[in-house]
Each structure stands twice: as structure tokens, then as C-alpha cells.
Design an enzyme around this catalytic site. Structure first.
Site, PDB file in Angstrom:
ATOM      1  N   TYR A   1       1.274  -3.804  -0.941  1.00 20.66           N
ATOM      2  CA  TYR A   1       0.973  -2.884  -0.320  1.00 20.66           C
ATOM      3  C   TYR A   1      -0.240  -2.045  -1.120  1.00 20.66           C
ATOM      4  O   TYR A   1      -1.248  -1.275  -0.986  1.00 20.66           O
ATOM      5  CB  TYR A   1       1.711  -2.012   1.205  1.00 20.66           C
ATOM      6  CG  TYR A   1       1.037  -1.817   1.944  1.00 20.66           C
ATOM      7  CD1 TYR A   1      -0.612  -1.998   2.272  1.00 20.66           C
ATOM      8  CD2 TYR A   1       1.065  -1.076   3.319  1.00 20.66           C
ATOM      9  CE1 TYR A   1      -1.420  -1.687   3.457  1.00 20.66           C
ATOM     10  CE2 TYR A   1       0.571  -0.630   4.420  1.00 20.66           C
ATOM     11  CZ  TYR A   1      -0.827  -1.187   4.454  1.00 20.66           C
ATOM     12  OH  TYR A   1      -1.422  -0.269   5.552  1.00 20.66           O
TER      13      TYR A   1
ATOM     14  N   GLU B   1      -8.585  -1.857  -3.045  1.00 18.72           N
ATOM     15  CA  GLU B   1     -10.010  -0.988  -2.440  1.00 18.72           C
ATOM     16  C   GLU B   1     -10.362  -0.124  -1.990  1.00 18.72           C
ATOM     17  O   GLU B   1     -11.835  -0.124  -1.960  1.00 18.72           O
ATOM     18  CB  GLU B   1      -9.297  -1.694  -0.610  1.00 18.72           C
ATOM     19  CG  GLU B   1      -8.117  -3.110  -1.129  1.00 18.72           C
ATOM     20  CD  GLU B   1      -7.374  -3.689   0.266  1.00 18.72           C
ATOM     21  OE1 GLU B   1      -7.964  -2.586   1.603  1.00 18.72           O
ATOM     22  OE2 GLU B   1      -6.623  -3.956   0.619  1.00 18.72           O
TER      23      GLU B   1
END
Length: 260
Positions: free
Chosen positions: A182, A189
Site C-alpha cells: 500500500y 502514484e
């Protein structure tokens, strides 16, 4: 999140990837209220099994493509091009999950699922695809690898749960690998969006300037900055929620084993 088990649903955490603020489906209920739904029938269950098997296979294709490209090139640089088409196809295919919620065969929040799925689709098409200058960035590979491992585990988890035969290894991976994947995906991103900013500002990509007949303006550059800022409050909440889910699910298994 409640995962389907035959005619039952069990609580489960969700990994991310989007991450993309798709902490991979952190909850299967509306925040404002919980609405009970009838379990889907055998036909719907069979369809969901097929869907999840196909998606698992698709992300496995992406994983194999990455490994083969790396072995052929001997470098991580430019690996995105080796899996660009299947990545776009299978990530876009996740939109079906919104439909599953909408028609009630999966008891998830349509709004939450839609937000999580579309955040990844947005990064795939509106950022990485649209700003080709960033496709060689290491950050792209960072989130692609995180997404790939996450989705292989996630769709495998769904498939085995639907079949009422969930191996502990898959369950453990589902509730453990997100600890690394995660943050890895979110970092990739954010760095990718940040890398796109100069090109978006220079070209005016997707922006609308005044004057125009609609008397409306939109800055895609500013929108991307706002998107990045939105990660700040969301990431800790989702991450700690998943850690709580991990303790709840895996801790229950460990306590059961100790009593035997």
C-alpha cells in the site's frame, strides 16, 4: 469489507493499490448506513467466480510480462511498455465491480467502490496514458508492481472465498502484504502525478481557459495538485483501518490455534 462465502459474507480488509486512494476496497458498507441485501443465487456466484478467475489470470499475465521484459532487457527502465495494453485492459475491467455493487450481487457501497476503482482508472488513463513523457519514470513501475501483486492476491482471495475453500496462505497474504504494497503503491502514484505536473502545465492538457462561450475555466494542473493533497488525510485512515482488520481477522485465527 464483507466477502462472499457461498451464501454468507465475512468481514475482510482491502489492500489497496490505488492504492490510488483504492486502498483496495476497504469497506463493503455505506458509511452513513448499512443496508442488508439478499445473497446472490448460484448463477450470480458462478459469474463472480468466472470474473475473478479471469481477473486473476489477467494480472498474472501482467506479472509474467514484467518478469520476461526485465530478463530480456536486464533493466527496469521502460518495462511499462511491455505490459501497457494488458494493464489498461484489466484495470479498466475493474469497472465491472461497480456494476456488481449496483445490481446487488456484491454487498458493497456503490459510491465507495466507484471511488476506489475510478481512482486507479484515472491514474491509468488520465495521467500515465495521457502524459507519455512520464511512462519511463521509475515511479510508474513502482505502482504497477504494487497493483499487480495486490490484484493477484485480491482476486485469488475472492475466488477461493466464493468456492468456500480459502487457503490460509492466500488469507495471510491478503491481510499482510498490504503493509508494504500500500505505501509502495501510493508513493508510486504520487510521484507519477508529480512528474506529470510540468508537462500538464506546459501543454494545458485537459484544461479550459477563458474566454469561451460557456464562461467556464478548468485547470487540470490544479486538479492534479488537489488530488495529491487529498492523499494526505486519506492514506493514514485507510492504512490504519486495514491494520485493524488484519488484527481482527488473523488474530482470530491465531487465538483459535492456541486453543486447540
Amino acid at each position: 469489507m464483507k466477502e462472499r462465502t457461498g451464501c454468507r459474507y465475512r468481514e475482510s480488509a482491502v489492500m489497496a493499490a490505488p492504492t490510488s486512494v483504492r486502498a483496495s476496497k476497504t469497506s463493503h458498507h455505506d458509511l452513513g448506513h448499512r443496508r442488508k441485501r439478499e445473497p446472490a443465487g448460484a448463477l450470480a456466484t458462478a459469474y463472480l467466480v468466472i470474473y475473478n478467475v479471469v481477473m486473476t489470470a489477467g494480472w498474472l499475465v501482467i506479472a509474467v510480462g514484467l518478469v520476461r521484459a526485465y530478463l530480456a532487457k536486464g533493466s527496469f527502465h521502460g518495462l511499462y511498455y511491455s505490459i501497457e495494453k494488458p494493464l489498461k485492459f484489466f484495470q479498466t475491467g475493474a469497472i465491472m465491480e461497480i456494476m456488481h455493487c449496483a445490481i446487488g450481487i456484491v454487498p458493497s457501497s456503490v459510491v465507495l467502490t466507484g471511488f476506489q476503482v475510478m481512482s486507479r482508472v484515472f491514474l491509468t488513463w488520465a495521467v500515465t496514458h495521457s502524459v507519455r513523457e512520464i511512462q519511463n519514470e521509475d515511479s510508474v513501475l513502482l505502482f504497477v508492481v504494487a497493483w499487480t501483486i495486490t490484484e493477484i492476491v485480491r482476486y485469488s482471495f475472492y475466488t477461493f472465498t466464493l468456492l468456500n475453500h480459502l487457503p490460509y496462505l492466500i488469507k495471510w497474504a491478503r491481510y499482510t502484504l498490504f503493509i508494504v504494497l500500500y505505501p509502495m503503491g501510493v508513493s508510486g502514484e504520487l510521484l507519477t502525478i508529480h512528474a506529470a505536473l510540468p508537462y500538464v502545465k506546459k501543454t494545458g492538457l485537459y484544461s479550459v481557459t477563458l474566454p469561451n462561450k460557456y464562461n467556464f475555466s478548468f485547470s487540470y494542473h490544479t486538479f492534479l495538485i488537489i488530488t495529491m493533497v487529498a492523499y494526505i488525510p486519506l492514506f493514514p485512515q485507510l492504512y490504519f483501518h486495514m491494520l485493524w482488520q488484519r488484527r481482527k481477522v488473523l488474530g482470530r485465527v491465531e487465538d483459535h490455534n492456541k486453543t486447540e
